[in-house]
Design a protein around this motif. Structure first.
Motif, PDB file in Angstrom:
ATOM      1  N   ARG A   1       0.839  -1.202   0.000  1.00 29.84           N
ATOM      2  CA  ARG A   1       0.000   0.000   0.000  1.00 29.84           C
ATOM      3  C   ARG A   1       0.875   1.254   0.000  1.00 29.84           C
ATOM      4  N   LYS A   2       1.923   1.212   0.819  1.00 22.24           N
ATOM      5  CA  LYS A   2       2.790   2.375   0.898  1.00 22.24           C
ATOM      6  C   LYS A   2       3.514   2.609  -0.424  1.00 22.24           C
ATOM      7  N   LEU A   3       3.973   1.528  -1.034  1.00 22.60           N
ATOM      8  CA  LEU A   3       4.746   1.658  -2.264  1.00 22.60           C
ATOM      9  C   LEU A   3       3.892   2.194  -3.403  1.00 22.60           C
ATOM     10  N   VAL A   4       2.688   1.630  -3.547  1.00 22.69           N
ATOM     11  CA  VAL A   4       1.875   2.001  -4.690  1.00 22.69           C
ATOM     12  C   VAL A   4       1.250   3.371  -4.514  1.00 22.69           C
ATOM     13  N   SER A   5       1.060   3.835  -3.294  1.00 19.84           N
ATOM     14  CA  SER A   5       0.460   5.142  -3.087  1.00 19.84           C
ATOM     15  C   SER A   5       1.432   6.279  -3.387  1.00 19.84           C
ATOM     16  N   SER A   6       2.692   5.959  -3.484  1.00 21.42           N
ATOM     17  CA  SER A   6       3.669   6.970  -3.868  1.00 21.42           C
ATOM     18  C   SER A   6       3.719   7.102  -5.379  1.00 21.42           C
ATOM     19  N   ILE A   7       4.444   8.117  -5.867  1.00 20.94           N
ATOM     20  CA  ILE A   7       4.514   8.344  -7.316  1.00 20.94           C
ATOM     21  C   ILE A   7       5.210   7.182  -7.998  1.00 20.94           C
ATOM     22  N   ALA A   8       6.158   6.578  -7.339  1.00 21.08           N
ATOM     23  CA  ALA A   8       6.832   5.402  -7.893  1.00 21.08           C
ATOM     24  C   ALA A   8       6.796   4.308  -6.854  1.00 21.08           C
ATOM     25  N   PHE A   9       6.612   3.079  -7.280  1.00 21.67           N
ATOM     26  CA  PHE A   9       6.641   1.982  -6.308  1.00 21.67           C
ATOM     27  C   PHE A   9       7.651   0.935  -6.745  1.00 21.67           C
ATOM     28  N   ALA A  10       8.055   0.111  -5.794  1.00 18.74           N
ATOM     29  CA  ALA A  10       9.121  -0.846  -6.049  1.00 18.74           C
ATOM     30  C   ALA A  10       8.566  -2.232  -6.208  1.00 18.74           C
ATOM     31  N   CYS A  11       9.219  -2.994  -7.038  1.00 17.74           N
ATOM     32  CA  CYS A  11       8.835  -4.389  -7.239  1.00 17.74           C
ATOM     33  C   CYS A  11      10.007  -5.257  -6.823  1.00 17.74           C
ATOM     34  N   LEU A  12       9.780  -6.130  -5.874  1.00 16.23           N
ATOM     35  CA  LEU A  12      10.852  -6.991  -5.403  1.00 16.23           C
ATOM     36  C   LEU A  12      11.153  -8.067  -6.427  1.00 16.23           C
ATOM     37  N   LEU A  13      12.397  -8.161  -6.846  1.00 11.02           N
ATOM     38  CA  LEU A  13      12.796  -9.203  -7.786  1.00 11.02           C
ATOM     39  C   LEU A  13      13.345 -10.371  -6.981  1.00 11.02           C
ATOM     40  N   SER A  14      12.630 -11.483  -7.032  1.00 11.40           N
ATOM     41  CA  SER A  14      12.994 -12.616  -6.187  1.00 11.40           C
ATOM     42  C   SER A  14      14.367 -13.163  -6.519  1.00 11.40           C
TER      43      SER A  14
ATOM     44  N   ASP B   1       5.960  -3.183 -20.518  1.00 12.06           N
ATOM     45  CA  ASP B   1       7.116  -2.665 -19.777  1.00 12.06           C
ATOM     46  C   ASP B   1       7.080  -3.185 -18.346  1.00 12.06           C
ATOM     47  N   GLU B   2       8.146  -2.869 -17.610  1.00 12.92           N
ATOM     48  CA  GLU B   2       8.263  -3.370 -16.248  1.00 12.92           C
ATOM     49  C   GLU B   2       7.158  -2.824 -15.342  1.00 12.92           C
ATOM     50  N   ALA B   3       6.765  -1.582 -15.563  1.00 13.62           N
ATOM     51  CA  ALA B   3       5.727  -0.991 -14.722  1.00 13.62           C
ATOM     52  C   ALA B   3       4.402  -1.720 -14.883  1.00 13.62           C
ATOM     53  N   SER B   4       4.025  -2.033 -16.131  1.00 13.41           N
ATOM     54  CA  SER B   4       2.748  -2.718 -16.337  1.00 13.41           C
ATOM     55  C   SER B   4       2.811  -4.150 -15.824  1.00 13.41           C
TER      56      SER B   4
ATOM     57  N   THR C   1      17.091 -11.656  -7.514  1.00 14.10           N
ATOM     58  CA  THR C   1      18.245 -10.836  -7.174  1.00 14.10           C
ATOM     59  C   THR C   1      18.100 -10.147  -5.833  1.00 14.10           C
ATOM     60  N   ALA C   2      16.903 -10.226  -5.237  1.00  9.14           N
ATOM     61  CA  ALA C   2      16.602  -9.568  -3.965  1.00  9.14           C
ATOM     62  C   ALA C   2      16.848  -8.069  -4.043  1.00  9.14           C
ATOM     63  N   SER C   3      16.727  -7.506  -5.230  1.00 13.49           N
ATOM     64  CA  SER C   3      16.877  -6.072  -5.402  1.00 13.49           C
ATOM     65  C   SER C   3      15.548  -5.494  -5.833  1.00 13.49           C
ATOM     66  N   THR C   4      15.412  -4.174  -5.752  1.00 12.45           N
ATOM     67  CA  THR C   4      14.184  -3.529  -6.157  1.00 12.45           C
ATOM     68  C   THR C   4      14.404  -2.700  -7.386  1.00 12.45           C
ATOM     69  N   VAL C   5      13.352  -2.622  -8.210  1.00 10.94           N
ATOM     70  CA  VAL C   5      13.385  -1.807  -9.407  1.00 10.94           C
ATOM     71  C   VAL C   5      12.331  -0.730  -9.265  1.00 10.94           C
ATOM     72  N   ALA C   6      12.739   0.511  -9.256  1.00 10.95           N
ATOM     73  CA  ALA C   6      11.784   1.600  -9.125  1.00 10.95           C
ATOM     74  C   ALA C   6      11.055   1.796 -10.437  1.00 10.95           C
ATOM     75  N   LEU C   7       9.736   1.854 -10.375  1.00 10.03           N
ATOM     76  CA  LEU C   7       8.931   2.024 -11.569  1.00 10.03           C
ATOM     77  C   LEU C   7       8.411   3.450 -11.637  1.00 10.03           C
ATOM     78  N   ALA C   8       8.256   3.944 -12.842  1.00  6.93           N
ATOM     79  CA  ALA C   8       8.077   5.373 -13.042  1.00  6.93           C
ATOM     80  C   ALA C   8       6.639   5.849 -12.939  1.00  6.93           C
ATOM     81  N   ALA C   9       5.676   4.962 -12.715  1.00  9.21           N
ATOM     82  CA  ALA C   9       4.294   5.420 -12.699  1.00  9.21           C
ATOM     83  C   ALA C   9       3.447   4.550 -11.794  1.00  9.21           C
ATOM     84  N   GLU C  10       2.381   5.134 -11.315  1.00  5.67           N
ATOM     85  CA  GLU C  10       1.395   4.357 -10.594  1.00  5.67           C
ATOM     86  C   GLU C  10       0.576   3.532 -11.588  1.00  5.67           C
TER      87      GLU C  10
END
Length: 425
Positions: free
Chosen positions: A5-18, A312-315, A20-29
């Motif tokens: 909820r916190k991630l998606v309510s911001s302008i960009a949210f992160a998606c956990l990549l299982s 794209d990654e965001a969708s 690599t255990a890293s996050t990729v910031a996405l450019a849109a809600e």
């Protein structure tokens, strides 16, 4: 869900990549409607009442689900995923996950599945059938393995303890078989098909150590398959009338109508067997994992991320968020409250106090135990339906007696399998 909820309510949210255990910031809600192609399920219909919840969670996106019956869903999903890619999320199942994954029509789920939704909480058997080539491709919406269900009253009257081994099971089936009284030891599936007679035969085959292929070489034409078939045919001597050419409906119907003492079947049977509205034996049913060494017939249907529509990654992350929310603990709790037994997939739900209140104290443990022996019994390959259906024809002939030579039938299937492999090269 809290972190999501916190991630998606911001302008960009992160998606956990299982991986690599890293996050990729996405450019849109998420703002575009998530389009879903599925087959009718009560658990999905329930989601329609909570659209506002998902819209808030996603930052504005809603969802639309188009429903088709199973055969039409499979055909349209394949056509859409391989061409235009209209749908962001597809309902797929264990029979076609290998095709969709190997063709690149769906994206690896855990790359876009928010970690807070706890994928590891799903029943281990369902996780196995959602996995192909080392990656997870869908989140379960329904599925299961096998349970042995039995009439407690009949076993107690006969002085038989619930069997824990196959030898004990066969002995009990023979002793409990009383056709003159309208009671049969068991019920099997004789109807041809990879999901019918072959599905019920495979736990014997895998339990006896059988394998379909060694690489690209068929290896099922051996003693394990012969022993499995001999055992399956032997049990048919004590199977309820109609099951020799029947499938799930005939086998389950025979048990719930009171004609069968013991049955090994897919777990949704239990919800029917213990419901007084659908069962004449409600209140008399016990359940255990399949008797050793039988494996459970793992199957699962679930939601997968389409590759073409999500460009794209965001969708892809938005589609992954929908899949995670739709199959979340919160929504499973709602399915439990609605008594949607066959829509329950999470260990935390099936071992909960509420589950025990609704279904009794023992069923949750039996489901957890059967999950440990649930296996992918079929050949995980896009060509499995062709191979399984061919064996289904041969097996039906053996069951009905129009064919008698088991080895000859397996030799015929071996030749067909080699042709399948050759055509795919």
């Amino acid at each position: 869900m809290r972190k999501a909820r916190k991630l998606v309510s911001s302008i960009a949210f992160a998606c956990l990549l299982s991986s690599t255990a890293s996050t990729v910031a996405l450019a849109a809600e998420c703002t575009e409607t998530i389009k879903v192609l599925a087959q009718p399920r009560d658990g999905l219909t329930l989601l329609e009442d909570y659209k506002a919840e998902f819209e808030k969670l996603s930052g504005g996106a809603s969802f639309e689900i188009d429903y088709l019956n199973e055969n039409d869903r499979r055909a349209k999903t394949k056509a859409d995923a391989s061409t235009i890619g209209k749908y962001n999320v597809y309902y797929i199942d264990e029979a076609n996950v290998a095709l969709f994954a190997s063709a690149g029509w769906v994206a690896p789920l855990l790359d876009y599945y928010p970690a807070d939704y706890d994928y590891a909480d799903f029943d281990p058997g369902r996780q196995k059938v959602a996995t192909y080539d080392g990656k997870v491709w869908f989140a379960p919406i329904t599925g299961g393995g096998d349970l042995m269900v039995y009439r407690k009253d009949l076993l107690e009257a006969a002085g038989i303890a619930p069997p824990k081994t196959l030898d004990e099971y066969i002995a009990a089936v023979k002793k409990l078989n009383q056709p003159d009284l309208g009671i049969y030891g068991t019920a099997l599936r004789g109807q041809r098909g990879s999901g019918a007679n072959v599905w019920r035969w495979m736990p014997f085959f895998k339990g006896f150590g059988g394998n379909w292929f060694d690489g690209k070489t068929p290896v099922f034409d051996g003693e394990q398959a012969i022993k499995a078939t001999e055992t399956y045919l032997e049990l048919f001597k004590y199977s309820a009338p109609g099951s020799q050419t029947g499938g799930w409906d005939e086998a389950v119907g025979a048990f719930t109508s009171g004609q069968v003492a013991m049955l090994i079947e897919s777990t949704p049977l239990v919800g029917m067997a213990i419901d007084p509205k659908s069962s004449k034996v409600a209140g008399k049913v016990g359940y255990l994992p399949p008797p050793a060494p039988l494996t459970g017939g793992g199957y699962g249907h679930g939601l997968a991320i389409g590759a073409k529509a999500n460009k794209d990654e965001a969708s892809k992350a938005c589609a992954g968020l929908f899949v995670a929310w739709a199959t979340s603990k919160e929504n499973e709790s709602r399915r439990l409250e609605a008594n949607q037994f066959s829509e329950l997939n999470r260990t935390s739900i099936m071992t909960s106090k509420k589950f025990a209140e609704l279904y009794g104290p023992d069923l949750g443990q039996a489901l957890a135990d059967t999950g440990k022996v649930t296996a992918v019994n079929f050949w995980q390959n896009p060509q499995w339906p062709d191979l399984g259906d061919r064996w289904g024809i041969i097996l039906e002939e053996l069951i009905t007696g129009t064919r008698t030579d088991i080895k000859d039938g397996l030799d015929e299937l071996d030749g067909f399998a080699k042709e399948l492999v050759a055509r795919s090269q």
